[in-house]
Motif scaffolding. Structure first.
Motif, short mmCIF file in Angstrom:
data_model
loop_
_atom_site.label_atom_id
_atom_site.label_comp_id
_atom_site.label_asym_id
_atom_site.label_seq_id
_atom_site.Cartn_x
_atom_site.Cartn_y
_atom_site.Cartn_z
N THR A 10 -17.79 -5.30 -33.54
CA THR A 10 -16.76 -5.66 -32.56
C THR A 10 -15.85 -4.49 -32.21
O THR A 10 -15.05 -4.60 -31.27
CB THR A 10 -15.90 -6.82 -33.08
OG1 THR A 10 -15.40 -6.48 -34.39
CG2 THR A 10 -16.69 -8.11 -33.15
N THR A 17 -17.87 -8.44 -36.86
CA THR A 17 -16.85 -7.48 -37.24
C THR A 17 -17.52 -6.43 -38.14
O THR A 17 -18.61 -6.66 -38.69
CB THR A 17 -15.72 -8.14 -38.03
OG1 THR A 17 -16.24 -8.62 -39.28
CG2 THR A 17 -15.09 -9.29 -37.24
N GLY A 125 -12.48 -8.71 -26.42
CA GLY A 125 -11.52 -8.80 -27.51
C GLY A 125 -10.88 -7.46 -27.80
O GLY A 125 -10.41 -6.78 -26.89
N ASP A 126 -10.90 -7.06 -29.06
CA ASP A 126 -10.32 -5.77 -29.43
C ASP A 126 -11.32 -4.62 -29.35
O ASP A 126 -10.99 -3.48 -29.68
CB ASP A 126 -9.77 -5.83 -30.87
CG ASP A 126 -8.60 -6.80 -31.01
OD1 ASP A 126 -7.85 -6.94 -30.01
OD2 ASP A 126 -8.45 -7.40 -32.09
#
Length: 288
Positions: A10, A17, A125-126
């Motif tokens: 991610t 992740t 997202g991030d």
């Protein structure tokens, strides 16, 4: 040993992740996994902190490059992450990712696709936003069945209707920077013609002269004739040959360890690297 030298989290455009990725790599029976997010090392610390015993992490990044109008990716392994010159160059690429993604959204809307920037930003997202996030939005909207199907001339493939340029490395400069930072440079999926135009063999030969260490041969986007041709080219040019899954989590169908690298090749990569070393076991810091 089972060695997978090309995965994403991610921190760029994967769905695992960094901590989930290393856990899944261990569960898949891998002995070595490389984390090679696009133009960033942002996931390394979390992956190292979560590293299960028995799994070794190779730190790296996949650098976005372009030569003579053709896009290509360079896998950079075990370079010094604090090298200032290479970090500045990666920042230039990362800073252009949001404007580029916005331009792709604009082009898609002009094609009557009801995509929004908010949708793409939510999917990213991030992570470092990129084409796979836009492609995932097209899947959500039912425009294409899979992320891979978005990478065509109809949509986001190189030169496609909704393709947008971004700042990218010159690959010769990228090889120089990676080597200067103590790293090892491998051309990712050089024969992936279904993604668009590919770099000619003459350019690969020139990159080899400039210090390129290897080419990724065993990859989901290479059929058997392409792999055979690339192995022959590697022998001719004295290049290492690697195999990798290019795992993106649920964003692609390929599984961790679907394609692997020979342990002798892995050993040569680690021998050539001086910027960082593979990280074994349960956590620790990258040594330089």
């Amino acid at each position: 040993m089972r060695i997978d030298l090309h995965t994403h989290s991610t921190a760029s455009d994967g769905t695992d992740t960094p901590a989930e990725l290393v856990a899944n790599a261990a569960a898949a029976g891998l002995d070595v996994v490389a984390l090679t997010d696009h133009d960033t090392v942002g996931g390394h610390k979390q992956a190292i902190d979560a590293l299960p015993e028995g799994l070794t992490l190779v730190t790296g990044a996949e650098l976005s490059c372009r030569v003579d109008g053709v896009g290509m990716h360079l896998l950079a392994y075990l370079f010094d992450p604090a090298d200032a010159e290479l970090e500045r160059a990666r920042e230039l690429v990362r800073d252009d990712r949001v404007p580029r993604a916005r331009e792709m959204v604009r082009k898609l809307r002009a094609l009557d696709v009801p995509i929004t920037w908010e949708q793409v930003a939510r999917i990213a997202g991030d992570g470092s936003v990129g084409r796979p996030h836009v492609a995932a939005a097209l899947v959500e909207l039912g425009v294409v069945p899979t992320v891979s199907d978005a990478f065509t001339s109809d949509w986001l493939g190189n030169g496609g209707r909704a393709y947008a340029e971004k700042h990218e490395f010159d690959p010769f400069e990228a090889v120089r920077l990676v080597k200067a930072a103590g790293g090892v440079a491998v051309f990712a999926h050089p024969g992936a013609a279904k993604r668009g135009a590919v770099v000619p063999e003459s350019t690969i030969a020139a990159l080899a002269e400039a210090g390129l260490d290897g080419i990724e041969v065993d990859h989901m986007d290479h059929d058997e004739p392409t792999r055979a041709r690339l192995r022959g080219l590697a022998r001719e040019l004295g290049l290492l040959t690697t195999g990798s899954s290019d795992y993106h989590g649920s964003r692609k169908t390929v599984e961790l360890g679907a394609y692997t690298t020979d342990p002798e090749i892995y050993g040569e990569i680690t021998r050539r690297a001086t910027g960082a070393f593979p990280v074994p076991g349960a956590g620790g810091a990258v040594r330089r």
